[in-house]
Design a protein around this motif. Structure first.
Motif, PDB file in Angstrom:
ATOM      1  N   UNK A 145      53.271  47.764  23.043  1.00 11.05           N
ATOM      2  CA  UNK A 145      52.306  48.518  23.857  1.00 11.05           C
ATOM      3  C   UNK A 145      51.015  47.711  24.042  1.00 11.05           C
ATOM      4  N   UNK A 146      50.544  47.654  25.276  1.00  6.04           N
ATOM      5  CA  UNK A 146      49.275  46.962  25.558  1.00  6.04           C
ATOM      6  C   UNK A 146      48.207  48.032  25.743  1.00  6.04           C
ATOM      7  N   UNK A 147      47.104  47.903  24.990  1.00  6.29           N
ATOM      8  CA  UNK A 147      46.026  48.885  25.103  1.00  6.29           C
ATOM      9  C   UNK A 147      44.966  48.359  26.058  1.00  6.29           C
ATOM     10  N   UNK A 148      44.618  49.172  27.038  1.00  7.43           N
ATOM     11  CA  UNK A 148      43.640  48.701  28.033  1.00  7.43           C
ATOM     12  C   UNK A 148      42.650  49.793  28.430  1.00  7.43           C
ATOM     13  N   UNK A 149      41.610  49.359  29.120  1.00  2.22           N
ATOM     14  CA  UNK A 149      40.779  50.293  29.859  1.00  2.22           C
ATOM     15  C   UNK A 149      40.746  49.774  31.284  1.00  2.22           C
ATOM     16  N   UNK A 150      41.446  50.453  32.158  1.00  4.16           N
ATOM     17  CA  UNK A 150      41.478  50.002  33.556  1.00  4.16           C
ATOM     18  C   UNK A 150      40.090  50.118  34.162  1.00  4.16           C
ATOM     19  N   UNK A 151      39.279  51.015  33.591  1.00  8.60           N
ATOM     20  CA  UNK A 151      37.940  51.228  34.143  1.00  8.60           C
ATOM     21  C   UNK A 151      37.052  50.017  33.861  1.00  8.60           C
ATOM     22  N   UNK A 152      37.034  49.557  32.593  1.00  9.48           N
ATOM     23  CA  UNK A 152      36.155  48.442  32.244  1.00  9.48           C
ATOM     24  C   UNK A 152      36.851  47.096  32.436  1.00  9.48           C
ATOM     25  N   UNK A 153      38.155  47.109  32.528  1.00  5.63           N
ATOM     26  CA  UNK A 153      38.890  45.848  32.700  1.00  5.63           C
ATOM     27  C   UNK A 153      39.411  45.298  31.383  1.00  5.63           C
ATOM     28  N   UNK A 154      39.039  45.952  30.270  1.00  2.05           N
ATOM     29  CA  UNK A 154      39.459  45.464  28.958  1.00  2.05           C
ATOM     30  C   UNK A 154      40.990  45.456  28.838  1.00  2.05           C
ATOM     31  N   UNK A 155      41.551  44.324  28.468  1.00  4.55           N
ATOM     32  CA  UNK A 155      42.996  44.244  28.241  1.00  4.55           C
ATOM     33  C   UNK A 155      43.837  44.010  29.488  1.00  4.55           C
ATOM     34  N   UNK A 156      43.219  44.058  30.675  1.00 10.88           N
ATOM     35  CA  UNK A 156      44.003  43.974  31.908  1.00 10.88           C
ATOM     36  C   UNK A 156      44.623  42.582  32.075  1.00 10.88           C
ATOM     37  N   UNK A 157      43.893  41.584  31.563  1.00  8.85           N
ATOM     38  CA  UNK A 157      44.412  40.216  31.658  1.00  8.85           C
ATOM     39  C   UNK A 157      45.718  40.083  30.864  1.00  8.85           C
ATOM     40  N   UNK A 158      45.770  40.801  29.733  1.00  8.56           N
ATOM     41  CA  UNK A 158      46.985  40.769  28.916  1.00  8.56           C
ATOM     42  C   UNK A 158      48.165  41.394  29.686  1.00  8.56           C
ATOM     43  N   UNK A 159      47.832  42.396  30.505  1.00 11.97           N
ATOM     44  CA  UNK A 159      48.874  43.032  31.328  1.00 11.97           C
ATOM     45  C   UNK A 159      49.437  42.015  32.317  1.00 11.97           C
ATOM     46  N   UNK A 160      48.529  41.234  32.925  1.00  9.88           N
ATOM     47  CA  UNK A 160      48.970  40.208  33.887  1.00  9.88           C
ATOM     48  C   UNK A 160      49.944  39.237  33.226  1.00  9.88           C
ATOM     49  N   UNK A 161      49.576  38.807  32.005  1.00  8.36           N
ATOM     50  CA  UNK A 161      50.429  37.850  31.296  1.00  8.36           C
ATOM     51  C   UNK A 161      51.790  38.474  30.976  1.00  8.36           C
ATOM     52  N   UNK A 162      51.751  39.783  30.592  1.00  3.38           N
ATOM     53  CA  UNK A 162      53.005  40.458  30.241  1.00  3.38           C
ATOM     54  C   UNK A 162      53.916  40.590  31.460  1.00  3.38           C
ATOM     55  N   UNK A 163      53.304  40.756  32.636  1.00  3.21           N
ATOM     56  CA  UNK A 163      54.117  40.865  33.865  1.00  3.21           C
ATOM     57  C   UNK A 163      54.935  39.581  34.030  1.00  3.21           C
ATOM     58  N   UNK A 164      54.270  38.440  33.792  1.00  4.99           N
ATOM     59  CA  UNK A 164      54.965  37.150  33.920  1.00  4.99           C
ATOM     60  C   UNK A 164      55.992  36.972  32.800  1.00  4.99           C
ATOM     61  N   UNK A 165      55.561  37.291  31.561  1.00  4.73           N
ATOM     62  CA  UNK A 165      56.424  37.008  30.411  1.00  4.73           C
ATOM     63  C   UNK A 165      57.603  37.965  30.293  1.00  4.73           C
ATOM     64  N   UNK A 166      57.372  39.246  30.597  1.00  5.56           N
ATOM     65  CA  UNK A 166      58.417  40.222  30.261  1.00  5.56           C
ATOM     66  C   UNK A 166      59.274  40.651  31.446  1.00  5.56           C
ATOM     67  N   UNK A 167      58.699  40.663  32.651  1.00  2.00           N
ATOM     68  CA  UNK A 167      59.506  41.158  33.789  1.00  2.00           C
ATOM     69  C   UNK A 167      60.379  40.021  34.325  1.00  2.00           C
ATOM     70  N   UNK A 168      61.673  40.267  34.470  1.00  4.59           N
ATOM     71  CA  UNK A 168      62.529  39.187  34.970  1.00  4.59           C
ATOM     72  C   UNK A 168      62.218  38.882  36.427  1.00  4.59           C
ATOM     73  N   UNK A 169      62.317  37.619  36.825  1.00  6.50           N
ATOM     74  CA  UNK A 169      62.117  37.309  38.242  1.00  6.50           C
ATOM     75  C   UNK A 169      63.290  37.853  39.049  1.00  6.50           C
ATOM     76  N   UNK A 170      63.099  38.062  40.348  1.00  9.77           N
ATOM     77  CA  UNK A 170      64.228  38.516  41.168  1.00  9.77           C
ATOM     78  C   UNK A 170      65.224  37.369  41.286  1.00  9.77           C
ATOM     79  N   UNK A 171      66.446  37.662  41.652  1.00 10.12           N
ATOM     80  CA  UNK A 171      67.333  36.525  41.925  1.00 10.12           C
ATOM     81  C   UNK A 171      67.927  36.661  43.313  1.00 10.12           C
ATOM     82  N   UNK A 172      68.033  35.550  43.978  1.00  8.28           N
ATOM     83  CA  UNK A 172      68.548  35.535  45.340  1.00  8.28           C
ATOM     84  C   UNK A 172      68.756  34.097  45.754  1.00  8.28           C
ATOM     85  N   UNK A 173      69.505  33.911  46.833  1.00  2.89           N
ATOM     86  CA  UNK A 173      69.805  32.542  47.246  1.00  2.89           C
ATOM     87  C   UNK A 173      69.321  32.280  48.666  1.00  2.89           C
TER      88      UNK A 173
END
Ligand code: GTP
Length: 648
Positions: free
Chosen positions: A202-230
């Motif tokens: 779990x990532x703890x954030x405050x969307x209002x102040x921006x706290x932790x949002x950068x960690x969310x960005x990193x998690x999007x890259x690290x944890x979400x699989x890229x799409x696949x297509x040719x």
């Protein structure tokens, strides 16, 4: 190659005191709009398609704004205090809710490489669950956002299940940790027990102040699989949304699965077989920016001279002409759950109103439109909506954006009449038989029911049970969501309830009887036989078609009495006494009498000629009786307007 981009470096403090340097692309669109972006460099491994899912008001749009800022897609000062970039409609900004999902592409550098992050925003209210499933169809992952003070709510559970069923990677995020009432540990435990979430994820954030949002960005890259297509496979693009542009016609939003989509391509729809030439393709950044093409895994828009919004079939697959492909699985089309008639206050305004409704429906694919005429209200349209909030939002948009002055009739749900050889669905009470007996040949009347779930603190459980019983709920069951007592222990209550019961005052009562603590969600659960009948309202013995209602036997008395009371208040007095009656079949359920407007016919008579006065009064009485026999009572549009708005 990227054209016209410039880099900026930001130093950001992460939660827990860490700091990191991020390379952010600050687009030159902030100074001048880039003419075109080359997309071929963004291969699948450099793309992430995700959505933010949450219960209403848990902060999706606020987090979206922070992500757009952090990636340099928008400037910080472009956002007003409560103005969310993706909430573009006036009604969304006024009500602070997301109605129409928007898509935004962000470009951000990770590990020295620019990536494209496609955010597909979703609305939070239960009425718009269809928009949620539509948005998720174009994603590989989702941020599951939970308010750290409110915890898991009814819709958190339903959107979690939609995302899980679609096989999306879910990133749990606890928002609003800046609030004094936030209890991140307790809510994390709740998420663990409800969804099996590992608290360490779990990532703890405050969307209002921006706290932790950068960690969310990193998690999007690290944890979400890229799409696949040719790139080399035949073009396959999934159409998941559409917009309407006055000059270019229908603009479709697509997620490209395979192949390349470029300007000048000849494409066709698997659903309609219609052929088009691509005029323009691009990404939403967050405004439209043309690109040289859309490549596998990418999400963007395509303008190809579609004239009617119905041509852009949501869930359709687009392919190149002459290279047919198997269509991708679409999804269930939106189904109208609530119908209402919309009429102009001034009957001569109908052509203008109809045009406005049609134009608005182009931007809202889930509304259905049909013409309707009423003897009382004249020409109008019967519209189908996803729910009452959807209906209310549409009404407000008609008034705000098209300056319409309208009357909206009481909402009704689609009923099913079962005949020997066929089923007939009706969405207008006037089509309902006056009596369900041998003469009507109707074997059974059925009404739509929903599976409802309510999450409420234990202290309000009794009130919620009572609310459900008074709204004809069945199959009630409950379970504790987390340990504790009083307001800290929360119960999830499930039941089956007629849809007609929740389109009236259910939601308001749920909120007031639980002091705002209860959350509610529902999904369709088919049809059930029900004891329903048509209630008509008679003014001076004559039925008013636009006022007809379909009611359950157990509510006949209360609804009949309530409506005649309302009617007697809004109808202007006539020269004669007017009985106002509610009737079911031949039976009168309730009655009020509208007193006559008494002109002082004796005003001109001076002196004590009592007999003369009596004679004049007698003549007035006779005249009124004659008028009453002949006269029909006019229910002016204003009275209708007052009647319909008095329900809110
Ligand atoms: N204190 C605090 N308030 C927040 C935070 N995030 C959002 N809010 C507030 O919560 C309210 C709802 O936020 P939105 O971003 O509109 O919520 P939403 O989930 O997009 O709502 P819908 O679009 O209606 O589903 C707004 O008043 C925000 O300012 C946060 O981190 N801390």
């Amino acid at each position: 190659m990227l054209l016209l981009w410039s880099r900026a470096y930001f130093r950001i403090r992460c939660p827990g005191g860490r700091s990191a340097t991020l390379k952010c692309f600050s687009t030159s669109s902030q100074r001048r709009a880039p003419k075109s972006i080359a997309m071929e460099d963004f291969t699948c491994d450099l793309i992430r398609n995700f959505s933010i899912i949450a219960h209403i008001d848990h902060g999706k749009s606020t987090l979206a704004d922070r992500l757009l800022e952090l990636t340099g897609t928008i400037k910080k000062k472009e956002i007003g205090k409560n103005e969310q970039v993706l909430d573009k409609l006036k009604v969304e900004r006024e009500r602070g809710i997301t109605v129409k999902a928007q898509t935004a592409s962000m470009i951000h550098t990770f590990g020295g490489k620019p990536h494209v992050l496609n955010l597909i925003d979703t609305p939070g209210h239960v009425d718009f669950a269809w928009e949620v499933s539509r948005s998720l169809a174009a994603c590989q992952g989702a941020l599951l956002l939970v308010d750290a003070s409110q915890g898991v709510q009814a819709q958190t559970i339903s959107v979690f299940h939609i995302a899980q069923e679609r096989g999306l990677k879910i990133i749990p995020v606890l928002n609003k940790i800046d609030l004094p009432a936030a209890q991140p540990e307790r809510i994390a435990a709740q998420m663990q027990s409800t969804f099996g979430t590992d608290p360490d994820d779990i990532i703890c954030i405050s969307a209002k102040t921006g706290k932790g949002v950068e960690e969310v960005l990193q998690a999007i890259i690290d944890r979400i699989p890229p799409p696949n297509g040719m790139t080399t496979a035949p073009l396959k693009a999934f159409l998941f949304d559409s917009l309407y542009d006055r000059y270019r016609g229908v603009i479709s939003l697509v997620a490209v699965q395979d192949g390349i989509l470029k300007k000048g391509d000849r494409i066709a729809s698997c659903h309609t077989n219609k052929k088009y030439e691509v005029q323009e393709v691009g990404i939403m950044h967050p405004e439209e920016i043309p690109t040289n093409g859309l490549y596998p895994g990418q999400v963007g828009y395509v303008a190809c001279n579609m004239k009617e919004s119905s041509e852009a079939h949501i869930g359709d697959t687009l392919h190149r002409v002459g290279a047919a492909v198997d269509p991708m699985p679409g999804f269930k089309p939106a189904q109208a759950m609530v119908y209402a008639g919309i009429f102009p206050v001034d009957t001569s305004d109908f052509p203008k109103l109809e045009e406005s409704i049609k134009r608005l429906a182009l931007t809202d694919r889930s509304v259905t439109v049909q013409r309707e005429s009423s003897t009382a209200l004249g020409q109008g349209c019967r519209l189908g909506f996803l729910g009452t909030l959807h209906m209310d939002v549409f009404r407000q948009r008609l008034e705000d954006e098209h300056d319409a002055n309208i009357i909206v009739t009481a909402p009704t749900v689609p009923y099913k009449l079962v005949y020997k050889n066929k089923d007939v669905y009706i969405s207008n009470p006037t089509e309902f038989p006056d009596a369900i007996d041998v003469s009507s040949k109707v074997l059974e009347v059925q009404e739509p029911v929903v599976k409802a779930s309510i999450i409420v603190p234990e202290d309000y459980f009794g009130d919620m049970m009572d609310l459900c019983f008074t709204h004809r709920a069945e199959d009630l069951e409950h379970r504790y969501l987390d340990a504790g007592t009083g307001t800290s222990a929360r119960i999830m209550l499930n039941c089956v309830i007629p849809l007609s019961e929740i389109v009236t005052d259910f939601f308001d009562q749920l909120k007031s009887r639980s002091s705002g603590f209860a959350s509610f969600d529902y999904e369709e659960a088919g049809y059930k036989a029900s004891d329903l009948s048509k209630m008509v309202f008679l003014l001076n013995g004559k039925p008013v078609d636009a006022l007809a209602l379909i009611v359950h036997r157990s509510h006949e008395d209360s609804i009949g009495k309530e409506w005649v009371k309302k009617l007697v208040k809004v109808i202007p007095r006539q020269m004669f006494e007017v009985p106002i009656q509610a009737a079911v079949g031949k039976k009168i359920i309730a009655r009020e009498t509208l007193k006559a407007y008494r002109a002082d016919v004796t005003a001109g008579l001076y002196g004590g000629h009592v007999e003369r006065k009596m004679k004049v009064l007698e003549r007035q009485k006779e005249g009124k009786a004659r008028m009453k026999r002949m006269g029909s009572v006019n229910l002016p549009q204003e009275a209708f307007f007052d009647l319909m708005s008095s329900k809110k």
